[in-house]
Design an enzyme around this catalytic site. Structure first.
Site, PDB file in Angstrom:
ATOM      1  N   VAL A  43     -71.770 -40.417 -82.087  1.00 20.86           N
ATOM      2  CA  VAL A  43     -71.684 -39.999 -83.482  1.00 20.86           C
ATOM      3  C   VAL A  43     -71.167 -41.121 -84.370  1.00 20.86           C
ATOM      4  O   VAL A  43     -71.411 -41.138 -85.583  1.00 20.86           O
ATOM      5  CB  VAL A  43     -70.756 -38.758 -83.592  1.00 20.86           C
ATOM      6  CG1 VAL A  43     -69.318 -39.132 -83.272  1.00 20.86           C
ATOM      7  CG2 VAL A  43     -70.860 -38.091 -84.952  1.00 20.86           C
ATOM      8  N   LYS A  44     -70.475 -42.075 -83.792  1.00 21.32           N
ATOM      9  CA  LYS A  44     -69.843 -43.132 -84.573  1.00 21.32           C
ATOM     10  C   LYS A  44     -70.838 -44.083 -85.230  1.00 21.32           C
ATOM     11  O   LYS A  44     -70.474 -44.828 -86.148  1.00 21.32           O
ATOM     12  CB  LYS A  44     -68.883 -43.936 -83.685  1.00 21.32           C
ATOM     13  CG  LYS A  44     -67.742 -43.112 -83.074  1.00 21.32           C
ATOM     14  CD  LYS A  44     -66.775 -42.602 -84.108  1.00 21.32           C
ATOM     15  CE  LYS A  44     -65.557 -41.958 -83.463  1.00 21.32           C
ATOM     16  NZ  LYS A  44     -64.567 -41.505 -84.448  1.00 21.32           N
ATOM     17  N   ASP A  45     -72.096 -44.064 -84.781  1.00 21.46           N
ATOM     18  CA  ASP A  45     -73.107 -44.909 -85.422  1.00 21.46           C
ATOM     19  C   ASP A  45     -73.228 -44.574 -86.905  1.00 21.46           C
ATOM     20  O   ASP A  45     -73.462 -45.451 -87.745  1.00 21.46           O
ATOM     21  CB  ASP A  45     -74.479 -44.698 -84.766  1.00 21.46           C
ATOM     22  CG  ASP A  45     -74.544 -45.241 -83.356  1.00 21.46           C
ATOM     23  OD1 ASP A  45     -73.567 -45.843 -82.900  1.00 21.46           O
ATOM     24  OD2 ASP A  45     -75.593 -45.058 -82.709  1.00 21.46           O
ATOM     25  N   ALA A  48     -70.191 -45.996 -88.847  1.00 24.45           N
ATOM     26  CA  ALA A  48     -70.160 -47.455 -88.741  1.00 24.45           C
ATOM     27  C   ALA A  48     -71.105 -48.079 -89.766  1.00 24.45           C
ATOM     28  O   ALA A  48     -70.729 -49.016 -90.490  1.00 24.45           O
ATOM     29  CB  ALA A  48     -70.533 -47.885 -87.328  1.00 24.45           C
TER      30      ALA A  48
END
Length: 456
Positions: A43-45, A48
């Protein structure tokens, strides 16, 4: 032709996947927001890329610059992918509790990784918070991301994850459940879903999954930041010993805490029973979901978000030796044979009566053990432990050169493989630190207090 211009255009639009087995005791429909379909497998994409684009727009990140961030691995991966496409360098700071796979993956995509100790205060100069901030100040043409307090983190989920969930459920979502770390996901998604529910005349409850050793749950319930709540924990990706600005407690309806053991066990169960090969926080989320059972009805649609992929935990939660070492695999231990099952193949370390005290000390240090049986030609005739050796060595350093037989204690009791654990535990006392197990054919093994405690 239909194609993405670069890998960054594949971020988002992840599917909702129904849970069928682990949630069968729940009355509601449970759908997982399956974030491993992002190119960086987490999910951090989303955040970011949002954080980088916002920093580019206002001049904080300049061409050819270096991106610096403290990360548990997933944010670093998202930042690294964007950096590759956009032409930036990356330096990531990680705590040493993170899996080796996460560190190796970041290095594989060209990032420099600095590893810091976990068990220090956030304000300690060695902490990954402090080191990443310092590197951001010292490195020329660099941008320190600070995902914990960077509003673009929450913004990413308000603009993408939240709208996707609302559209995919046709506005029928009633509960959103997710592990809380930096707070961006729960705050961004929660704010969006509550806004849309208010417009539609419905309600959505937002639940955070916390871990023991983290401050979130108590702070949300009492407003007290209790430092006594803070201690080391194993679960990755959720919980904090600080209060990130991205955690909007007003959006969150409640928290439930999940133990390290339950999080690890349910991570394995997701793979084995649902075919979902996911990260550690997914196991925590499912167990937390089950703990919230009383809050759901048959008409509810519950969305639980799964952060990342299981490939980053192959050496940990998906490794039974790792699980067993931490007592996360419940095995029935009844006999001496069961107690030594995990290390019966290792040779028994012994010392001869005529060897010197210094030899025993070196053997203990080299093998990281605390007790050694003493042998002569006829068998076991004595024992030494680290306390005795330390006492004799400190009282007179010349004792390092005397034979073991002059300071050894009584030999350890010897039991059969079939001896019951309660019998063995009674043999171990303040005067006797270990028991030897007769493996037959002239082979023996040792059982210590640690072995019995580990089996409990």
């Amino acid at each position: 032709m239909k194609y993405a211009e670069n890998i960054l255009e594949t971020i988002g639009n992840t599917p909702l996947v129904k849970l069928n087995v682990l949630t069968k005791e729940l009355p509601c429909l449970v759908l997982s927001k399956y974030e491993t379909f992002n190119p960086g497998n987490s999910v951090k994409d989303r955040m970011a890329l949002q954080m980088i684009e916002d920093a580019e727009a206002d001049g904080r990140l300049k061409p050819g610059g270096t991106i610096i961030e403290g990360t548990s691995g997933n944010t670093g991966m998202g930042l690294a992918l964007a950096a590759i496409v956009k032409g930036y360098k990356c330096i990531f700071v990680m705590a040493d509790k993170q899996s080796k796979e996460k560190i190796d993956i970041l290095r594989a995509v060209g990032a420099e990784v600095v590893v810091c100790p976990t068990n220090v205060e956030p304000t300690d100069a060695r902490s990954y918070y402090s080191v990443s901030k310092r590197l951001g100040e010292e490195t020329p043409n660099s941008w320190y991301v600070n995902q914990y307090d960077n509003p673009s983190n929450t913004k990413a989920h308000f603009l993408s994850t939240g709208p996707e969930i609302w559209e995919q459920t046709e506005g029928k979502v009633t509960h959103f459940v997710v592990g809380v770390g930096t707070g961006g996901t729960i705050s961004g998604v929660g704010k969006y879903l509550k806004m849309k529910a208010k417009e539609a005349g419905t309600t959505v409850k937002i639940w955070g999954i916390d871990t023991y050793g983290s401050v979130f749950k108590k702070y949300h319930e009492t407003g007290v930041f209790d430092e006594n709540e803070i201690y080391p924990y194993i679960t990755e990706g959720i919980g904090e010993d600080i209060l990130p600005k991205n955690v909007n407690f007003d959006v969150i309806d409640g928290f439930t805490k999940v133990t390290d053991k339950d999080a690890a066990i349910y991570t394995q169960r997701l793979a084995k029973e649902e075919g979902m090969f996911l990260g550690n926080s997914a196991g925590a989320a499912v167990k937390g979901l089950l703990q919230l059972k009383e809050h759901f009805t048959k008409d509810d649609v519950v969305v639980v978000l799964f952060h990342d992929h299981g490939s980053r935990y192959v050496g940990k939660m998906f490794n039974n030796d790792w699980m067993r070492d931490r007592g996360f695999i419940e095995e029935e231990v009844k006999t001496a044979a069961d107690l030594i099952n995990n290390h019966h193949d290792k040779p028994l370390i012994t010392v001869q009566t005529e060897e010197l005290v210094s030899h025993a000390i070196e053997r203990m240090k080299g093998n990281k053990i605390s007790q050694i049986p003493v042998r002569d030609m006829n068998g076991f005739v004595g024992s030494v432990d680290e306390t005795d050796l330390l006492h004799h060595f400190i009282s007179d350093k010349k004792n390092a050169h005397i034979p073991i037989k002059e300071i050894m204690g009584k030999p350890y009791p010897i039991v059969k493989k079939s001896t019951k654990i309660d019998v063995i535990s009674k043999l171990i006392s303040k005067e006797n630190d270990a028991v030897l197990v007769d493996l037959e054919n002239g082979n023996y093994h040792i059982i210590t207090k640690y072995d019995i405690i580990s089996a409990l």
